[in-house]
Write a protein that holds these residues in place. Structure first.
Motif, PDB file in Angstrom:
ATOM      1  N   PRO A  90       0.811  -1.217   0.000  1.00  0.00           N
ATOM      2  CA  PRO A  90       0.000   0.000   0.000  1.00  0.00           C
ATOM      3  C   PRO A  90       0.846   1.269   0.000  1.00  0.00           C
ATOM      4  CG  PRO A  90      -0.902  -1.596   1.546  1.00  0.00           C
ATOM      5  CD  PRO A  90       0.419  -2.141   1.097  1.00  0.00           C
ATOM      6  N   ASN A  91       0.616   2.119  -0.981  1.00  0.00           N
ATOM      7  CA  ASN A  91       1.319   3.389  -1.085  1.00  0.00           C
ATOM      8  C   ASN A  91       0.589   4.269  -2.098  1.00  0.00           C
ATOM      9  OD1 ASN A  91       3.062   5.537  -1.193  1.00  0.00           O
ATOM     10  ND2 ASN A  91       4.861   4.369  -1.808  1.00  0.00           N
ATOM     11  N   PHE A  92      -0.070   5.301  -1.604  1.00  0.00           N
ATOM     12  CA  PHE A  92      -0.759   6.240  -2.484  1.00  0.00           C
ATOM     13  C   PHE A  92       0.155   7.365  -2.962  1.00  0.00           C
ATOM     14  CE2 PHE A  92      -5.291   5.427  -0.617  1.00  0.00           C
ATOM     15  CZ  PHE A  92      -5.364   4.256  -1.350  1.00  0.00           C
ATOM     16  N   HIS A  93       1.351   7.466  -2.380  1.00  0.00           N
ATOM     17  CA  HIS A  93       2.252   8.583  -2.658  1.00  0.00           C
ATOM     18  C   HIS A  93       3.190   8.274  -3.825  1.00  0.00           C
ATOM     19  CE1 HIS A  93       1.370  10.952   1.094  1.00  0.00           C
ATOM     20  NE2 HIS A  93       0.867   9.779   1.420  1.00  0.00           N
ATOM     21  N   LEU A  94       2.602   7.898  -4.951  1.00  0.00           N
ATOM     22  CA  LEU A  94       3.376   7.523  -6.133  1.00  0.00           C
ATOM     23  C   LEU A  94       2.832   8.263  -7.359  1.00  0.00           C
ATOM     24  CD1 LEU A  94       3.621   3.669  -5.460  1.00  0.00           C
ATOM     25  CD2 LEU A  94       5.458   5.359  -5.205  1.00  0.00           C
ATOM     26  N   PRO A  95       3.233   9.516  -7.557  1.00  0.00           N
ATOM     27  CA  PRO A  95       2.698  10.307  -8.671  1.00  0.00           C
ATOM     28  C   PRO A  95       2.856   9.669 -10.045  1.00  0.00           C
ATOM     29  CG  PRO A  95       3.802  11.746  -7.122  1.00  0.00           C
ATOM     30  CD  PRO A  95       4.077  10.334  -6.668  1.00  0.00           C
ATOM     31  N   ILE A  96       3.847   8.786 -10.219  1.00  0.00           N
ATOM     32  CA  ILE A  96       4.017   8.183 -11.540  1.00  0.00           C
ATOM     33  C   ILE A  96       2.813   7.325 -11.927  1.00  0.00           C
ATOM     34  CG2 ILE A  96       6.535   8.233 -11.454  1.00  0.00           C
ATOM     35  CD1 ILE A  96       6.441   5.192 -10.875  1.00  0.00           C
ATOM     36  N   HIS A  97       1.956   7.006 -10.966  1.00  0.00           N
ATOM     37  CA  HIS A  97       0.754   6.230 -11.255  1.00  0.00           C
ATOM     38  C   HIS A  97      -0.503   7.084 -11.257  1.00  0.00           C
ATOM     39  CE1 HIS A  97       2.985   2.497 -11.184  1.00  0.00           C
ATOM     40  NE2 HIS A  97       3.470   2.778  -9.981  1.00  0.00           N
ATOM     41  N   PHE A  98      -0.370   8.396 -11.214  1.00  0.00           N
ATOM     42  CA  PHE A  98      -1.538   9.270 -11.258  1.00  0.00           C
ATOM     43  C   PHE A  98      -2.035   9.385 -12.709  1.00  0.00           C
ATOM     44  CE2 PHE A  98      -0.427  12.075  -7.315  1.00  0.00           C
ATOM     45  CZ  PHE A  98      -0.319  10.943  -6.526  1.00  0.00           C
ATOM     46  N   ALA A  99      -3.259   9.849 -12.863  1.00  0.00           N
ATOM     47  CA  ALA A  99      -3.825  10.114 -14.185  1.00  0.00           C
ATOM     48  C   ALA A  99      -3.490  11.533 -14.616  1.00  0.00           C
ATOM     49  CB  ALA A  99      -5.341   9.928 -14.151  1.00  0.00           C
ATOM     50  N   LYS A 100      -3.193  11.716 -15.885  1.00  0.00           N
ATOM     51  CA  LYS A 100      -2.964  13.054 -16.397  1.00  0.00           C
ATOM     52  C   LYS A 100      -4.261  13.849 -16.325  1.00  0.00           C
ATOM     53  CE  LYS A 100      -0.639  15.567 -20.065  1.00  0.00           C
ATOM     54  NZ  LYS A 100       0.143  15.474 -21.346  1.00  0.00           N
ATOM     55  N   ALA A 101      -4.136  15.121 -15.997  1.00  0.00           N
ATOM     56  CA  ALA A 101      -5.316  15.984 -15.883  1.00  0.00           C
ATOM     57  C   ALA A 101      -5.149  17.207 -16.776  1.00  0.00           C
ATOM     58  CB  ALA A 101      -5.534  16.402 -14.431  1.00  0.00           C
ATOM     59  N   HIS A 102      -6.272  17.765 -17.169  1.00  0.00           N
ATOM     60  CA  HIS A 102      -6.242  18.908 -18.086  1.00  0.00           C
ATOM     61  C   HIS A 102      -7.416  19.831 -17.790  1.00  0.00           C
ATOM     62  CE1 HIS A 102      -5.424  21.160 -21.731  1.00  0.00           C
ATOM     63  NE2 HIS A 102      -6.664  20.982 -22.122  1.00  0.00           N
ATOM     64  N   ILE A 103      -7.145  21.122 -17.624  1.00  0.00           N
ATOM     65  CA  ILE A 103      -8.208  22.114 -17.425  1.00  0.00           C
ATOM     66  C   ILE A 103      -8.814  22.454 -18.786  1.00  0.00           C
ATOM     67  CG2 ILE A 103      -8.731  24.462 -16.674  1.00  0.00           C
ATOM     68  CD1 ILE A 103      -6.452  24.200 -14.647  1.00  0.00           C
ATOM     69  N   THR A 104     -10.125  22.379 -18.849  1.00  0.00           N
ATOM     70  CA  THR A 104     -10.799  22.593 -20.132  1.00  0.00           C
ATOM     71  C   THR A 104     -12.111  23.350 -19.924  1.00  0.00           C
ATOM     72  OG1 THR A 104     -11.655  21.445 -22.088  1.00  0.00           O
ATOM     73  CG2 THR A 104     -11.962  20.363 -19.983  1.00  0.00           C
TER      74      THR A 104
END
Length: 206
Positions: free
Chosen positions: A191-205
Motif C-alpha cells: 500500500p502506497n498512495f504517494h506515487l505520482p508516476i501512477h496518477f492520471a494526467k489531468a487537463h483544465i478545459t
C-alpha cells in the motif's frame, strides 16, 4: 487515462464536472465501498472537489487539522505538478488532501514523500471543507486554494496550459475495515498512495 477538469464560475455548477469513480481496489480490502465525485476548476479560486462515499456509519474518530484521518474512513485528493516539460517522477511537487466524515482535514505538500510540509493554516478557511452524513452515504466538498498552489507549491499559473496529474482515493488503515481504493490504479506491491508516476494526467478545459 486523462481527467478533464471543467472550468466553472460557481460551486453550484459543480455538477458540470467530469465524474470520476474510485473503483480500483488494491492490496487489503476488507470492505469495498463505492465512492465517486467531480473536480472542477473554480476560476481564480482553485480546484473545487465534491465526493460521495456510499458507506453507512463511517469510522470518524478524529476531529482536528492534520490528525491522521487515514486511520478513520477517509476520501483523498492527490495532485502532482511536475515542472513543465520535465518527466513525471515520484519526487515532483504534489499535494495530498485527506478528509474524514467529521470534516477533519489532513493537507500536505512537498517534493516526494519524505519532504512533506503541512499546508499553512491561513488557507483553512478558504478550503471550506464540509461533510454531510446521510443514512446510506457521506459526502464532502473542498476547495484547494489557488493562492496555496501558487505561493507554497510554486505553480506559475492555473489554466488550460497547466501540466498536472491527479488521483482520488478511498482508504482506511484501521485493521477491522482496512481498504485501499483508487481512481487510477497504483501498480505497487504494498500500500502506497504517494506515487505520482501512477496518477492520471489531468487537463483544465472549458
Amino acid at each position: 487515462m486523462e481527467y478533464q477538469v471543467k472550468i466553472i464560475d460557481s460551486p453550484e455548477n459543480a455538477d458540470k464536472g467530469t465524474l470520476f469513480t474510485i473503483d480500483n481496489y488494491m492490496w487489503t480490502c476488507l470492505t469495498k465501498t463505492k465512492a465517486y465525485g467531480t473536480m472542477t476548476y473554480l476560476k481564480d479560486k482553485g480546484f473545487y472537489v465534491e465526493m460521495t462515499c456510499e458507506e453507512k456509519n463511517p469510522k470518524k474518530e478524529y476531529h482536528n487539522y492534520m490528525d491522521p484521518v487515514c486511520k478513520d474512513s477517509a476520501m483523498e485528493i492527490f495532485l502532482a505538478f511536475p515542472p513543465k516539460g520535465e518527466p513525471l517522477t515520484n519526487d515532483c511537487m504534489y499535494t495530498n488532501f485527506e478528509i474524514n466524515a467529521n470534516a477533519a482535514l489532513y493537507a500536505a505538500y512537498g517534493k516526494g514523500r519524505k519532504n512533506r510540509s503541512s499546508m499553512p493554516q491561513q488557507y483553512l478557511k478558504t478550503c471550506s471543507c464540509r461533510t454531510t452524513i446521510h443514512q446510506d452515504c457521506w459526502t464532502l466538498s473542498l476547495l484547494i486554494p489557488e493562492p496555496f498552489l501558487k505561493k507554497e507549491c510554486g505553480l506559475p499559473q492555473l489554466d488550460e496550459t497547466t501540466e498536472f496529474y491527479c488521483n482520488f482515493y478511498k482508504i482506511s488503515e484501521s485493521p477491522e475495515i482496512e481498504h485501499y481504493a483508487a481512481y487510477h490504479h497504483i501498480n505497487n506491491p504494498t500500500p502506497n498512495f504517494h506515487l505520482p508516476i501512477h496518477f492520471a494526467k489531468a487537463h483544465i478545459t472549458p
